[in-house]
Design a protein around this motif. Structure first.
Motif, PDB file in Angstrom:
ATOM      1  N   ASP A   1      64.536  67.030  42.320  1.00  0.00           N
ATOM      2  CA  ASP A   1      65.018  67.136  40.949  1.00  0.00           C
ATOM      3  C   ASP A   1      65.293  65.763  40.366  1.00  0.00           C
ATOM      4  N   HIS A   2      64.609  64.744  40.904  1.00  0.00           N
ATOM      5  CA  HIS A   2      64.788  63.387  40.401  1.00  0.00           C
ATOM      6  C   HIS A   2      63.467  62.663  40.193  1.00  0.00           C
ATOM      7  N   ILE A   3      62.499  62.893  41.068  1.00  0.00           N
ATOM      8  CA  ILE A   3      61.245  62.133  40.991  1.00  0.00           C
ATOM      9  C   ILE A   3      60.508  62.402  39.685  1.00  0.00           C
ATOM     10  N   GLY A   4      60.435  63.666  39.282  1.00  0.00           N
ATOM     11  CA  GLY A   4      59.741  64.002  38.043  1.00  0.00           C
ATOM     12  C   GLY A   4      58.259  63.702  38.111  1.00  0.00           C
ATOM     13  N   GLY A   5      57.676  63.418  36.973  1.00  0.00           N
ATOM     14  CA  GLY A   5      56.278  63.026  36.911  1.00  0.00           C
ATOM     15  C   GLY A   5      55.295  64.152  36.712  1.00  0.00           C
ATOM     16  N   GLY A   6      55.769  65.388  36.736  1.00  0.00           N
ATOM     17  CA  GLY A   6      54.854  66.513  36.541  1.00  0.00           C
ATOM     18  C   GLY A   6      53.892  66.665  37.702  1.00  0.00           C
ATOM     19  N   ARG A   7      52.710  67.172  37.415  1.00  0.00           N
ATOM     20  CA  ARG A   7      51.645  67.377  38.411  1.00  0.00           C
ATOM     21  C   ARG A   7      52.087  68.303  39.546  1.00  0.00           C
ATOM     22  N   ASN A   8      52.947  69.244  39.249  1.00  0.00           N
ATOM     23  CA  ASN A   8      53.344  70.199  40.273  1.00  0.00           C
ATOM     24  C   ASN A   8      52.205  71.168  40.562  1.00  0.00           C
ATOM     25  N   TYR A   9      52.186  71.720  41.771  1.00  0.00           N
ATOM     26  CA  TYR A   9      51.129  72.668  42.125  1.00  0.00           C
ATOM     27  C   TYR A   9      51.601  73.557  43.260  1.00  0.00           C
TER      28      TYR A   9
ATOM     29  N   MET B   1      47.280  77.825  55.438  1.00  0.00           N
ATOM     30  CA  MET B   1      48.413  77.000  55.026  1.00  0.00           C
ATOM     31  C   MET B   1      48.668  77.168  53.537  1.00  0.00           C
ATOM     32  N   TYR B   2      49.831  76.716  53.104  1.00  0.00           N
ATOM     33  CA  TYR B   2      50.079  76.516  51.679  1.00  0.00           C
ATOM     34  C   TYR B   2      50.669  75.129  51.492  1.00  0.00           C
ATOM     35  N   ASP B   3      50.464  74.580  50.320  1.00  0.00           N
ATOM     36  CA  ASP B   3      51.117  73.323  49.965  1.00  0.00           C
ATOM     37  C   ASP B   3      51.651  73.442  48.547  1.00  0.00           C
ATOM     38  N   ARG B   4      52.895  73.084  48.401  1.00  0.00           N
ATOM     39  CA  ARG B   4      53.586  73.241  47.123  1.00  0.00           C
ATOM     40  C   ARG B   4      54.397  71.989  46.811  1.00  0.00           C
ATOM     41  N   VAL B   5      54.284  71.515  45.586  1.00  0.00           N
ATOM     42  CA  VAL B   5      55.098  70.403  45.087  1.00  0.00           C
ATOM     43  C   VAL B   5      55.853  70.897  43.872  1.00  0.00           C
ATOM     44  N   GLN B   6      57.170  70.784  43.911  1.00  0.00           N
ATOM     45  CA  GLN B   6      58.021  71.190  42.804  1.00  0.00           C
ATOM     46  C   GLN B   6      58.987  70.043  42.508  1.00  0.00           C
ATOM     47  N   HIS B   7      58.575  69.185  41.588  1.00  0.00           N
ATOM     48  CA  HIS B   7      59.366  68.019  41.210  1.00  0.00           C
ATOM     49  C   HIS B   7      59.750  68.126  39.738  1.00  0.00           C
ATOM     50  N   SER B   8      60.993  67.808  39.440  1.00  0.00           N
ATOM     51  CA  SER B   8      61.456  67.796  38.051  1.00  0.00           C
ATOM     52  C   SER B   8      62.467  66.682  37.900  1.00  0.00           C
TER      53      SER B   8
END
Length: 335
Positions: A241-249, A150-157
């Motif tokens: 593109d609204h939640i933000g908060g960093g911690r992307n991976y 599997m892969y898991d990706r979070v891209q929040h800005s």
């Protein structure tokens, strides 16, 4: 070889921020000979910065010019396919901003027109030209992390018409009130979808949900996706593109280890969590790499790193996501 003569349709923010700086450094390879835009401000800007270039308020006039070898389409998403199709039908090669169209019918019509005319249809998706794609694919296929599970990706800005407008992009009316699905995932999120398809191929099915947190901006502020692949692998992708908060991976998890993909570095850890391999990702000057390859493709008739079929596959994935969100159900990609 003489420079490729380009006609620019829509010399707006993406032209100024992304493409112009590169093209102005490539005058030995590409020449900007014509522009088309509706506003008087654009006309004045072109007259000041490119005094020898022709200017047209109707793009139909530009695509008829005999001294234009290729048309660069930098319009709002709703106009991408109609302008590109008209240019192809006029016998021009086309460089087209992503996404290539709003519907599969539009996308397929572009591919068919390019093939029928023996013309290049080149999609301006810089992620498709990253050198790191090949390096990451090779590492994933080497078996170093075992079978990919599997892969898991979070891209929040954060992206809005105010202080987080990302060089002005967030202020455009067609993004605030879009006439295309999924909001910013269909626009800027295309880059992430393109990277996923470069690494894993087009998924076979998707289950997705969407949330609108700002009724005044876009369609969805968060989209959560679960992708299925023919190999049995699964992938989770969270885009906002609204939640933000960093911690992307971005983690790819296998039976023997984990690959962590960052902006400029990838790291391989074993099952015990120890780092056993690192890879520097050389993705500097991606726009320039892309443009030099695109010009070369037109001048020598070769296939680009990111083909029109690749772009159509990514459009197919995005439209499947939109259907899944709307229907609240699992959707087979391409069905």
């Amino acid at each position: 070889m003489n420079p490729l003569r380009l006609g620019i349709v829509g010399p707006g923010l993406i032209f100024e921020n992304a493409h112009r700086p590169v093209l102005d450094r490539m005058t030995d390879r590409a020449s900007l000979v014509a522009f088309s835009a509706r506003s008087d401000a654009s006309r004045q800007k072109v007259a000041r910065d490119y005094p020898d270039a022709a200017f047209f308020t109707d793009y139909h006039d530009l695509i008829r010019q005999p001294d234009v070898d290729a048309v660069v389409v930098l319009t709002p998403i709703a106009l991408n396919a109609p302008v590109a199709l008209a240019a192809l039908q006029a016998g021009k090669h086309v460089m087209l901003e992503k996404p290539m169209a709003r519907t599969l019918e539009e996308g397929r019509a572009l591919v068919e027109a390019a093939d029928a005319g023996g013309l290049q249809l080149l999609i301006l998706e810089q992620v498709g030209y990253r050198p790191s794609n090949a390096a990451l694919r090779a590492l994933l296929r080497s078996g170093e992390i075992g079978d990919i599970i599997m892969y898991d990706r979070v891209q929040h800005s954060m992206y809005d018409p105010g202080r987080h407008s990302a060089r002005g992009y967030g202020t455009t009316e067609w993004r605030i009130h879009p006439d295309f699905p999924l909001g910013t995932l269909f626009d800027g999120g295309h880059h992430s979808i393109a990277q996923l398809s470069r690494l894993f191929g087009v998924p076979t099915a998707v289950t997705a949900s969407g949330e609108q947190l700002r009724p005044e901006y876009g369609e969805y502020d968060h989209v959560l996706m679960l992708f299925e692949y023919a190999s049995g692998m699964r992938g989770m992708f969270s885009h906002s593109d609204h939640i933000g908060g960093g911690r992307n991976y971005f983690y790819v998890r296998g039976s023997e280890g984990v690959l962590s993909i960052e902006r400029r570095r990838a790291a391989l850890t074993n099952r015990e969590g120890d780092e056993v391999q690192a890879l520097d990702l050389d993705d500097a000057d991606t726009y320039e790499r892309m443009w030099r390859e695109l010009v070369d493709c037109v001048q020598h008739g070769r296939e680009p790193s990111y083909t029109k079929e690749d772009a159509l596959g990514d459009l197919t994935t995005l439209l499947a996501i939109a259907r899944s969100v709307e229907e609240g159900a699992r959707v087979e990609v391409g069905s």
